[in-house]
Design an enzyme around this catalytic site. Structure first.
Site, PDB file in Angstrom:
ATOM      1  N   CYS A  74      46.498  44.992  38.116  1.00 50.94           N
ATOM      2  CA  CYS A  74      45.326  44.644  38.929  1.00 50.94           C
ATOM      3  C   CYS A  74      45.094  45.633  40.073  1.00 50.94           C
ATOM      4  CB  CYS A  74      45.525  43.233  39.487  1.00 50.94           C
ATOM      5  SG  CYS A  74      44.265  42.738  40.662  1.00 50.94           S
ATOM      6  N   CYS A  95      38.314  43.446  39.009  1.00 54.29           N
ATOM      7  CA  CYS A  95      38.775  42.796  40.228  1.00 54.29           C
ATOM      8  C   CYS A  95      39.332  43.793  41.245  1.00 54.29           C
ATOM      9  CB  CYS A  95      39.858  41.795  39.819  1.00 54.29           C
ATOM     10  SG  CYS A  95      40.825  41.134  41.132  1.00 54.29           S
ATOM     11  N   CYS A 145      31.099  35.574  41.873  1.00 52.79           N
ATOM     12  CA  CYS A 145      32.556  35.752  41.858  1.00 52.79           C
ATOM     13  C   CYS A 145      32.974  36.178  43.263  1.00 52.79           C
ATOM     14  CB  CYS A 145      32.882  36.820  40.811  1.00 52.79           C
ATOM     15  SG  CYS A 145      34.604  37.253  40.743  1.00 52.79           S
ATOM     16  N   CYS A 174      50.207  41.774  40.790  1.00 54.27           N
ATOM     17  CA  CYS A 174      50.252  41.863  39.326  1.00 54.27           C
ATOM     18  C   CYS A 174      50.095  43.340  38.957  1.00 54.27           C
ATOM     19  CB  CYS A 174      49.120  41.046  38.705  1.00 54.27           C
ATOM     20  SG  CYS A 174      49.191  39.326  39.197  1.00 54.27           S
ATOM     21  N   CYS A 230      45.754  41.569  48.144  1.00 57.69           N
ATOM     22  CA  CYS A 230      46.504  40.448  47.573  1.00 57.69           C
ATOM     23  C   CYS A 230      47.985  40.808  47.556  1.00 57.69           C
ATOM     24  CB  CYS A 230      46.024  40.164  46.149  1.00 57.69           C
ATOM     25  SG  CYS A 230      46.894  38.787  45.365  1.00 57.69           S
ATOM     26  N   GLU A 260      35.040  42.288  48.173  1.00 57.95           N
ATOM     27  CA  GLU A 260      33.986  42.401  47.162  1.00 57.95           C
ATOM     28  C   GLU A 260      33.460  41.046  46.727  1.00 57.95           C
ATOM     29  OE1 GLU A 260      36.098  46.052  44.730  1.00 57.95           O
ATOM     30  OE2 GLU A 260      35.825  44.110  43.807  1.00 57.95           O
TER      31      GLU A 260
END
Ligand code: SAH
Ligand code: SF4
Length: 361
Positions: A129, A344, A115, A126, A122, A92
């Site tokens: 997220c 995100c 951004c 976390c 990832c 994205e």
């Protein structure tokens, strides 16, 4: 035989490629300029190269960019693009208009922030997220990183964005080499020509890589995703905090601030009932004492299926005010683009899940 895609190659790589073809190295520099500064992707139209060389380049190379699969525009002007990479992995890119303008890149005067993503998925995981739920699919190449910015300039022209934040999908410091290569292309005056001070690299806190980043002297701004001001609390929401402890991490951040001579930004997502009390204000202000910094207080952008809540607007404003009495530079950001899954990785995570389900059927 498939041709080599030049997008993402550094100046010295282009020089070397040209030299290997028996050409002068400076043609590599000319090519660099056509590719990133002029953004002319048709070799035939690279008019300062000889016809013979243009033909040779077209025989051996190609210049491919990114194509969006999905494009959404929020009521507040935030735009989100979903790209499929060559191997079908989703990433994205988001364009956020400046607060005062709230207009889309096609009409604004260019104070937009791009951004960008540094990885598909990832590995850091976390707990709050959306990208973290996907795991790491793969690192982006330098070409795919700068390709997001080239796409925006191709679409909206030179005023597409003025600032760049690496706050899309992925942990940039865990794709170190490609991210550094991409930053060098971004900041080169004959490349994308973006001032390093207008680029923010955001990290969850990979201590040794922050030190390495300082050594690279790329001059970009550093943002640390802090989100909790004590070791104990931080490791509840960010598993990486157990590996990279807060005291050493803060030392690396101070070192980066000193060596770059730039203030560091701390990102602090407010989660209802977790890190939003007076004690948290105390802990946070103590942690950053003596450091030239800015704190961004960000309202949590809820992700379906994850067990975190966004505090009320009153609570967010209260926290910002309390903190501002102790720390000078505090900004409070209510999440933007909420109507288009702008948190995100949210859109890509959704597509990824859909792909996975249909692959199982
Ligand atoms: N991996 C890097 C950069 C990408 S994440 C990092 O973690 O810093 C960019 C920012 O978005 C981080 O500060 C991250 O904590 C924040 N973020 C992730 N999910 C979010 C959500 N649902 N709401 C608000 N901010 C979020
Ligand atoms: Fe990765 Fe950043 Fe999301 Fe954490 S917040 S999982 S580091 S993208």
């Amino acid at each position: 035989m498939s041709k080599l895609n030049l997008t993402g190659l550094s100046k010295s790589e282009l020089e070397t490629r040209l030299q290997k073809m028996g050409e002068k190295r400076f043609h590599g520099r000319q090519l660099f300029k056509w590719l990133y500064s002029v953004r002319q992707y048709d070799f035939e139209l690279m008019t300062d190269l000889s016809k013979e060389l243009r033909d040779k380049l077209a025989e051996n190379f190609e210049i491919n960019g990114l194509n969006p699969e999905d494009h959404r525009i929020s009521v507040d002007g935030t735009e989100k693009f979903l790209f499929r990479l060559d191997d079908n992995k989703p990433i994205e890119t988001v364009v956020i208009p400046s607060e005062e303008e709230d207009r889309s890149p096609s009409t604004s005067s260019g104070r937009n922030t791009a951004c960008i993503s540094s990885q598909a998925g990832c590995a850091v995981g976390c707990f709050f997220c959306a990208t973290g739920t996907m795991g790491l699919l793969r690192d982006l190449t330098a070409g795919e990183i700068v390709g997001q910015l080239m796409f925006l300039r191709d679409k909206y022209g030179p005023s597409a964005f003025s600032n760049v934040v690496m706050m899309g999908m992925g942990e940039p410091l865990l794709n170190f080499k490609n991210v550094i290569d991409a930053i060098r292309i971004m900041t080169d005056e004959t490349g994308l020509n973006i001032s390093p001070k207008k680029i923010v690299l955001s990290t969850s806190g990979i201590t040794p890589k922050i030190i390495k980043l300082a050594e690279e002297k790329v001059g970009v701004r550093l943002a640390l995703s802090l989100h909790a001001a004590t070791q104990q609390k931080r490791q509840v929401i960010m598993p990486i905090a157990k590996t990279f402890k807060l005291d050493k991490l803060m030392k690396a951040v101070r070192l980066y601030a000193d060596s770059s001579n730039l203030p560091v930004t701390f990102e602090y997502i407010l989660f209802a009932g977790f890190n939003d009390t007076k004690q948290d204000v105390e802990d946070l202000s103590r942690l950053v004492r003596g450091l030239r910094c800015k704190i961004n207080v960000i309202a949590y952008n809820p992700v379906p299926g994850l067990d975190f809540k966004r505090p009320s607007d009153d609570k967010i404003n209260w926290f910002g005010k309390e903190l501002n009495q102790k720390v000078k530079a505090v900004t409070v950001r209510k999440s933007r683009g909420m109507d288009i899954d702008a948190a995100c990785g949210q859109l890509a995570a959704r597509k990824f899940e859909k792909d996975r389900v249909s692959a199982q059927i």
